[in-house]
Design an enzyme around this catalytic site. Structure first.
Site, PDB file in Angstrom:
ATOM      1  N   SER A 258     -13.634  38.437 -51.033  1.00 43.04           N
ATOM      2  CA  SER A 258     -14.614  38.464 -52.260  1.00 43.04           C
ATOM      3  C   SER A 258     -14.408  37.329 -53.292  1.00 43.04           C
ATOM      4  O   SER A 258     -13.427  36.899 -53.099  1.00 43.04           O
ATOM      5  CB  SER A 258     -14.797  39.729 -53.030  1.00 43.04           C
ATOM      6  OG  SER A 258     -13.318  39.771 -53.699  1.00 43.04           O
ATOM      7  N   LYS A 259     -15.380  36.977 -53.953  1.00 43.11           N
ATOM      8  CA  LYS A 259     -15.195  35.841 -55.002  1.00 43.11           C
ATOM      9  C   LYS A 259     -13.869  36.282 -55.791  1.00 43.11           C
ATOM     10  O   LYS A 259     -13.008  35.322 -56.140  1.00 43.11           O
ATOM     11  CB  LYS A 259     -16.341  35.732 -55.803  1.00 43.11           C
ATOM     12  CG  LYS A 259     -16.197  34.699 -57.107  1.00 43.11           C
ATOM     13  CD  LYS A 259     -17.293  33.613 -57.018  1.00 43.11           C
ATOM     14  CE  LYS A 259     -17.088  32.906 -58.210  1.00 43.11           C
ATOM     15  NZ  LYS A 259     -15.935  32.311 -58.259  1.00 43.11           N
TER      16      LYS A 259
END
Ligand code: GLU
Length: 488
Positions: A258-259
Site C-alpha cells: 500500500s502507499k
C-alpha cells in the site's frame, strides 16, 4: 484479441498499474491484437485534475503505446467514461425494465439506520441484499405510482442490481482456473449513483462489452468485483470476456504494497517518482515484467521485443510477489550500461552544462565512457564533479591517512616528467609512469595515491591513465600543481 487498460484518474499512475498496462500491451502485441486505453473517470469525488496527463505520459515514458484511447479514436470511442453517460443510462433502464435492477430511494442515513435495526447474531453486518431489500424504500416495496411520483418530484435515487440468491456464479480465470462465488454473498450493487453517474461496475461492463474487449486483465484486487460483473453480463445477455487477475504486488516485508506501507520502507509507488529519481524506463519495465511472470527458464533480462515474444498469461503466477528495490537497481544498472555513451551524454548534456558550463561534447562522451560501469543512475555522473572541473577540496580522511611528507615532492617530480610526454595516450602515460617509478626506484603504491588525489580529490574512482587522458596534458599537470599548493 482486444485488451484494455482502464485506469481511474484518482491519482498518479502506480507501479501496479504500469504492470497491468504492460501485461495487456505485451499480449496485444504478441497476438497482433488491439490495446485500448480507457479512462474510468466516473467517480467525480476522487477525481484528480492532472492524473490523466500523468498516466499518459508515464505510459509513453515506459514505451507502452496504446492503439485506441483518448485522442486516438479507433471507432469505439469516446474513451473517457465521463463522455459516455447516455449509454450507461440506456443500459440501466434496460435492466430496470427487465427486472434485473431496481430503483432505491434510501438515503445513506436511512440505510445505516435500517442496517442497525436489521442486525441479528446470524447477520451481524446486514447488507442491502435479498435479506434486507424488502424492508427498504425501493421500487420493489412501493407501488409504481409512488415510485413515478417520487422520481417526478426530483427525489434522489440510485439504481441497484437485483441479485437472486441460491446460484453459483462461475467463471474461468486464465490465471486462477475455475472461480466460484455464491450469489448469496453478493449484495445489491449500486449501478447508478444519486448524481446519475454510473458506478465502476456498471460502466466497466458496458464499456468492456461495447468496446469488444476479449480479455480483461487486471489486478487481483478486482477479483471480488468479478461475480458482480458476471451477473451484469448475464443480466444483459452478453458474453463474459476472458478474465485474468494478476497477482498482488507485496511489500518486501509481506502484506500488500500500500502507499503507506511503501512510504515507510522508502519505496516509491508512482511511476513518475521513478522517472524523477532517474530510473531507466526499460529497467522498470523489465523489472515489472518479472514481478508476477516468469519465462520458465532463468533468463531475466528482456528487451521489449523479447518480452513480447516470450510473454504469456499461462506463465503468470497466482501468488503475490514481493517488491525488491535492489533487484530493480540491478536491472537499472544493466539497462544503463547497455545504452551508448552518446545517448547517455544527450540525456545529461543540459544538466551538465547548467552545472559546470563549457564542457565539450567530446569531453562529456568520454566522461560517460569512463564512468558508465560505475554509475547506478545516469545522473550520478554529475556527482563526479572532478570530471568536469578541477577539485576544490581533497578528501580529508584519506589525506590525513595517506598523504605523506614526501608526497608533494613525488607529485611535483612526476608532473615535471610529464612535460616531455608528447603523445597523450593511455599507452604513453602508462609508459611514463612506469619509467618514473623505475628511475626513482619507488614502489607504485607510493605515487598512485597522490596522483589520484590530485586528479580527483577522491581516494577512489576510475583508472588513473584514463583520467589523465580525459583531462589532457595541461590540465593534468595543473591539477598536480594545484594539489601541492592546496596541501602545502
Ligand atoms: N478503473 C479500475 C482501476 O482503476 C479498472 C479495473 C479494471 O480493470 O476493471 O483499476
Amino acid at each position: 484479441m482486444r485488451v484494455r487498460f482502464a485506469p481511474s484518474p484518482t491519482g498518479y499512475l502506480h507501479i501496479g498499474g504500469l504492470r497491468t498496462a504492460l501485461y495487456n500491451f505485451l499480449l496485444a502485441r504478441k497476438h497482433g491484437g488491439t490495446f485500448v486505453l480507457r479512462v474510468e473517470d466516473t467517480d467525480r469525488t476522487r477525481f484528480v485534475e492532472d492524473a490523466e496527463a500523468d498516466i499518459l505520459s508515464s505510459l509513453t515514458w515506459a514505451g507502452i503505446q496504446f492503439d485506441e484511447g483518448p485522442g486516438l479514436n479507433g471507432g469505439y470511442g469516446p474513451y473517457r467514461q465521463s463522455e459516455r453517460s447516455t449509454r450507461y443510462a440506456e443500459v440501466a433502464n434496460h435492466l430496470i425494465e427487465h427486472e434485473k435492477a431496481y430503483i432505491a430511494f434510501d438515503s445513506s442515513e436511512e440505510i445505516d439506520a435500517l442496517k442497525e435495526r436489521l442486525r441479528t447474531p446470524e447477520n451481524p453486518s446486514p447488507r442491502y441484499d435479498h435479506e434486507t431489500r424488502l424492508s427498504m424504500s425501493n421500487s420493489l416495496t412501493m407501488s409504481s405510482e409512488d415510485v413515478a411520483r417520487k422520481v417526478a418530484a426530483g427525489e434522489e435515487y440510485v439504481v441497484r442490481l437485483l441479485v437472486t440468491p441460491g446460484s453459483q456464479i462461475k467463471f474461468t480465470d486464465v490465471i486462477r482456473g475455475e472461480v466460484e462465488f455464491d450469489s448469496a454473498t453478493v449484495d445489491d450493487q449500486v449501478l447508478v449513483k444519486s448524481d446519475g453517474l454510473p458506478t465502476y461496475h456498471l460502466a466497466n461492463i458496458v464499456d468492456d462489452h461495447d468496446m469488444a474487449i476479449t480479455h480483461v486483465i487486471r489486478g487481483e484486487e478486482w477479483l471480488p468485483s468479478t461475480p458482480k460483473h458476471v451477473l451484469l453480463y448475464q443480466a444483459m445477455g452478453w458474453d463474459v470476456p476472458q478474465m485474468a487477475h494478476l497477482p498482488l504486488i507485496l511489500s518486501p516485508t509481506g502484506g500488500k504494497l500500500s502507499k503507506r506501507n511503501a512510504d515507510k520502507q522508502g519505496i516509491p509507488v508512482s511511476v513518475s517518482q521513478y522517472r524523477e529519481a532517474g530510473y531507466e524506463a526499460h529497467a522498470l519495465v523489465n523489472f515489472l515484467a518479472m514481478l508476477g511472470w516468469n519465462p520458465g527458464d532463468d533468463r531475466e533480462v528482456f528487451s521489449m521485443e523479447e518480452l513480447i515474444e516470450a510473454f504469456s498469461l499461462e506463465r503468470v503466477g497466482q501468488s503475490g510477489v514481493q517488491f525488491d528495490l535492489q533487484k530493480l537497481e540491478w536491472f537499472n544498472e544493466h539497462w544503463l550500461r547497455s545504452r551508448s555513451d552518446s545517448d547517455i551524454a544527450d540525456e545529461l548534456e543540459t544538466s551538465i552544462q547548467d552545472t559546470f558550463s563549457d564542457v565539450s561534447r567530446e569531453h562529456l562522451v568520454e566522461a560517460v565512457a569512463l564512468m558508465k560501469d560505475r554509475l547506478s543512475f545516469a545522473s550520478d555522473l554529475l556527482e563526479a564533479e572532478y570530471l568536469f572541473r578541477r577539485p576544490s577540496s581533497y578528501d580529508e580522511k584519506s589525506v590525513a591517512k595517506r598523504w605523506k611528507d614526501d608526497s608533494p615532492v613525488v607529485l611535483a617530480a612526476f608532473a615535471d616528467s610529464l612535460e616531455s610526454v608528447d603523445e597523450w595516450t593511455l599507452d604513453k602515460l602508462e609508459e611514463a609512469l612506469q619509467t618514473f617509478v623505475e628511475i626513482h626506484e619507488m614502489g607504485m603504491g607510493k605515487i598512485m595515491f597522490p596522483i589520484r588525489l590530485a586528479l580527483s580529490g577522491q581516494p577512489s574512482g576510475p583508472g588513473l591513465y584514463e583520467m589523465m587522458a580525459l583531462f589532457g596534458k595541461d590540465e593534468t599537470i595543473a591539477r598536480f600543481r594545484a594539489c601541492n599548493d592546496a596541501l602545502a
